[in-house]
Design a protein around this motif. Structure first.
Motif, PDB file in Angstrom:
ATOM      1  N   SER A  28      38.098  39.303  44.614  1.00  0.00           N
ATOM      2  CA  SER A  28      39.283  39.815  45.318  1.00  0.00           C
ATOM      3  C   SER A  28      39.024  39.875  46.816  1.00  0.00           C
ATOM      4  O   SER A  28      39.888  39.518  47.616  1.00  0.00           O
ATOM      5  N   GLN A  60      47.249  41.532  40.933  1.00  0.00           N
ATOM      6  CA  GLN A  60      46.803  41.777  39.560  1.00  0.00           C
ATOM      7  C   GLN A  60      47.866  42.487  38.737  1.00  0.00           C
ATOM      8  O   GLN A  60      48.170  42.095  37.626  1.00  0.00           O
ATOM      9  N   ASP A 118      45.588  36.787  42.347  1.00  0.00           N
ATOM     10  CA  ASP A 118      44.417  37.613  42.035  1.00  0.00           C
ATOM     11  C   ASP A 118      44.565  38.178  40.626  1.00  0.00           C
ATOM     12  O   ASP A 118      45.231  39.179  40.420  1.00  0.00           O
ATOM     13  N   GLU A 119      43.953  37.538  39.663  1.00  0.00           N
ATOM     14  CA  GLU A 119      44.066  37.919  38.247  1.00  0.00           C
ATOM     15  C   GLU A 119      45.512  38.211  37.845  1.00  0.00           C
ATOM     16  O   GLU A 119      45.821  39.317  37.392  1.00  0.00           O
TER      17      GLU A 119
HETATM   18 MG   LIG Z   1      39.332  41.919  41.694  1.00  0.00          MG
END
Ligand SMILES: [Mg+2]
Ligand SMILES: Nc1ncnc2c1ncn2[C@@H]1O[C@H](COP(=O)(O)OP(=O)(O)O)[C@@H](O)[C@H]1O
Lengths: 282, 253
Positions: B46, B94, B174-175
Motif C-alpha cells: 500500500s 480496499q 489497492d486490494e
Molecule cells: Mg495494504
C-alpha cells in the motif's frame, strides 16, 4: 436462576429511573402549560404591555428574543464552524492545538453572568454599542461559541477518513473536499450543535441583563442599536419588580410557555432537517 | 508487443517517522498492462502504490528519497501539483468508499470539482463511466438513490466508475476485492481485463490466483524490498528467487 433475578432487578431499576425522569419532564411541561395557558390569548401574543405590565401582551419581548437569538447564531455559527474546520482539518495535531481545544471546551462551563459582565465591558462600553441588540447578540454568541465549536468538531471528526481520501484521490483540493464532502456529511451533527445553542441562548437572562435587555420599551426596536425586551428577562423582571405580584406572576408563566414553545419549535424544525439529511445520506 | 513505460519508480526509499517501509525500489510499469503487486501483509504494497499518485502526503511525518516519473514527468518535483497528478492517476481502495450521496452524484463528482457544468455532457459521461464499470444495467433506473444502498461489489464498481469519469491514464487498485464475495470478485477481475485496453493498471492483491489470472507483470515485495519483478508467467512458473517461490506456493505469508 439467581443470575436472572439480579438481571431483572437491574432492568427494573433502570426502568424506574426513566420513569422518574419522564415524570419531571412531564410535570415541567404540565405546570408551565396549565399556568401559562390562562393568560395566552391573541392579544397576549400580538400587543405590547399596558398598565405597568399588568395587562396587554408581550409581543415586544417575543420579538426581542427572536432578534437576539438570531443575531447570536448569525455571529457564532460562521465563526464557530470556521474554528472547528481549522482545528479539525488544518491545524497540526500538536500540543498547542490540544490546549486550544481544551480551553474552548472549558469556556462552555463559564457561568453566564460572567459573559454578561464581559459583554458590558467590551461591547457596551469599549466598542460603544450601548445596551443594544448588537451587544446582546455578541454576548450571547460568545456563550454559544463553545457549544457550536465542540458539536461541529465532533461532527467533522465523525466523517470517515476513507471518503476524504476518495475525494482527494479524484483530484479534489483539500478545500474542495471539505466543502463538497466533509461539510455536507457533517451537517446533521453541526445542526445538532445549532439546536442546542438556540435553546441555550434563547433562555439566557444573565448575559443580556447588562447588555441588551430593557424592562419596558415603547414600541418595537428600530435598529440593532436599540435596547430590547426579551422573554427570559421579562419573566425575571415580572417576578422581582412591580406592584401587582399576582397579575405579574400569571403573565410570567405565560411568557415561560411561549419561551418553551419557541425552543421546542426550533428544535423540531432542526430535527426535521436532520432527519431529511439522514434519509439522503443513508 | 512493445508497450512504453508509463510509470517509473527510481530508487525509492520511504520512511514513516524514520522507520523505513520501502528500500530501494525500482520498477517500470508499462502502459496498458496490468501490473500486480503481491507480498505478505505489512511488506509495503500500500505504501508503494499510494506514492504513485502522491496519496502518501496524507500521512504526516514521512520522508522519501528517489524519484517517480509518470510519462517522464517527475511527480515529486516542486513544480508538480498533486491535484493534477491525481486527475490523471486514479485510485480504488480496499474498502469500497462511495460518498454518502446519490449514485449519479458519486460518478459526476470528479467532473463537478473540475468546474464542468454542462448538464448533458455530465449525463453522458456518467452513463459512459457506469457502462465501462459494468454497473449501468444494474443502476440505470435508480441513479438518484443513495450509493450506500448498493451491495459491496456494486459499491466497488461504482468507485471504479467514479475514477473512469475523470481519470484517463492509470488506475491504482489497492486490494479492491479484499472485502468482496467470489462473484463480485470475478466481476471486478473481468472488468480489470477490459479496462486494460485503455488504462495502465496497478493492482495490489493478496490473492495469488487473482494475480496470476489478471496481470501481465508481477512484483513481489517482502519487508519493504522488491524481491522479484517480471512477467507474471515467469514469476509463477519459474521464479528466480527462492523467497518468491516459497511465497507463491504458500509456504509463508
Ligand atoms: Mg495494504
Ligand atoms: N501511517 C503509517 N504510519 C506508520 N507506519 C505505517 C503507516 N502505514 C503503514 N505503516 C507501516 O509500513 C509498513 C508497510 O505497510 P503497508 O504499506 O500498509 O503494507 P501492506 O499494504 O503491504 O500490507 C508496515 O510495517 C506498517 O506498519
Amino acid at each position: 436462576m439467581k443470575k436472572n433475578i439480579t438481571q431483572n432487578i437491574g432492568f427494573l431499576m433502570l426502568f424506574l429511573c426513566i420513569i422518574v425522569t419522564l415524570i419531571f419532564l412531564g410535570s415541567i411541561i404540565y405546570f408551565i402549560s396549565a399556568r401559562g395557558a390562562k393568560v395566552i390569548s391573541w392579544e397576549f401574543l400580538t400587543q405590547g404591555p399596558r398598565m405597568g405590565m399588568t395587562q396587554g401582551g408581550v409581543l415586544p419581548a417575543i420579538i426581542g428574543t427572536f432578534y437576539l437569538t438570531l443575531g447570536a447564531i448569525l455571529f457564532a455559527l460562521p465563526l464557530g464552524l470556521s474554528c472547528a474546520i481549522y482545528l479539525c482539518e488544518y491545524s497540526p495535531k500538536s500540543f498547542v492545538v490540544n490546549i486550544i481545544r481544551i480551553s474552548i471546551n472549558n469556556l462552555a462551563g463559564v457561568p453566564s453572568v460572567v459573559f454578561g459582565l464581559f459583554g458590558l465591558a467590551v461591547f457596551v462600553n469599549f466598542f460603544k454599542f450601548g445596551v443594544s441588540i448588537l451587544s446582546g447578540s455578541f454576548t450571547l454568541g460568545i456563550l454559544a461559541l463553545p457549544l457550536i465549536i465542540s458539536a461541529s468538531q465532533e461532527a467533522l471528526m465523525a466523517v470517515p477518513q476513507s471518503i476524504r481520501e476518495a475525494s482527494l484521490s479524484l483530484g479534489a483540493t483539500k478545500w474542495g473536499t471539505i466543502k463538497n464532502i466533509v461539510l455536507p456529511t457533517a451537517l446533521p451533527g453541526i445542526l445538532t450543535g445549532v439546536i442546542l445553542s438556540i435553546g441555550r441562548v434563547a433562555g439566557e437572562t444573565a448575559p443580556i441583563l447588562f447588555t441588551a435587555a430593557a424592562f419596558y420599551t415603547r414600541g418595537y426596536p428600530k435598529s440593532i442599536f436599540s435596547e430590547v425586551m426579551a422573554l427570559p428577562y421579562h419573566i425575571y423582571a415580572l417576578m422581582t419588580e412591580g406592584t401587582h405580584p399576582d397579575q405579574q406572576k400569571a403573565i410570567a408563566y405565560g411568557c415561560s410557555l411561549i419561551l418553551l414553545f419557541m425552543v421546542l419549535l426550533v428544535s423540531g424544525i432542526a430535527i426535521a432537517i436532520r432527519q431529511r439529511q439522514r434519509g439522503i445520506n443513508a | 508487443m512493445h508497450n512504453r513505460i508509463k510509470i517509473k519508480a527510481d530508487s525509492i526509499n520511504f520512511f514513516y517517522n524514520k522507520v523505513q517501509a520501502l528500500k530501494n525500489i525500482n520498477i517500470d510499469i508499462l502502459e496498458k498492462q496490468v501490473t500486480a503487486i503481491i507480498g505478505p501483509s505489512g511488506c509495503g504494497k500500500s505504501t508503494f502504490i499510494r506514492l504513485l499518485n502522491r496519496m502518501d502526503e496524507l500521512v504526516p511525518h514521512t520522508s522519501i528519497t528517489g524519484k517517480i516519473y509518470i510519462d517522464d514527468v517527475d511527480i515529486f518535483h516542486t513544480s508538480a501539483d498533486p491535484v493534477e497528478i491525481r486527475k490523471r492517476v486514479g485510485m480504488v481502495f480496499q474498502k469500497p468508499n462511495p460518498f454518502p450521496k446519490s449514485i449519479f452524484e458519486n460518478v459526476s463528482y470528479g467532473l463537478k470539482i473540475n468546474g464542468i457544468k454542462d448538464k448533458s455532457f455530465i449525463e453522458e459521461k456518467v452513463e459512459m463511466s457506469l457502462k465501462k464499470a459494468a454497473l449501468w444495467s444494474e443502476v440505470k433506473d435508480r441513479l438518484h438513490e443513495s450509493a450506500l444502498k448498493l451491495s459491496g461489489g456494486q459499491q466497488q464498481r461504482l468507485c471504479i466508475a467514479r475514477c473512469l469519469a475523470v481519470q484517463t491514464e492509470a488506475i491504482l487498485f489497492d486490494e479492491p476485492c479484499a472485502s468482496l464475495d467470489p462473484i463480485s470478485t470475478a466481476k471486478i477481475e473481468e472488468l480489470i481485463l477490459e479496462l486494460k485496453k485503455e488504462y495502465t493498471i496497478v493492482i495490489v492483491t493478496h490473492n495469488m490466483q487473482q494475480a496470476a489470472r489478471s496481470s501481465d507483470y508481477t512484483a513481489f515485495f517482502l519487508l519493504g524490498e522488491l524481491i522479484e519483478f517480471g512477467k507474471t508467467q515467469d514469476i509463477f512458473t519459474k521464479p528466480n528467487d527462492s523467497k518468491t517461490e516459497a511465497y507463491i506456493t504458500g509456504r509463508f505469508g
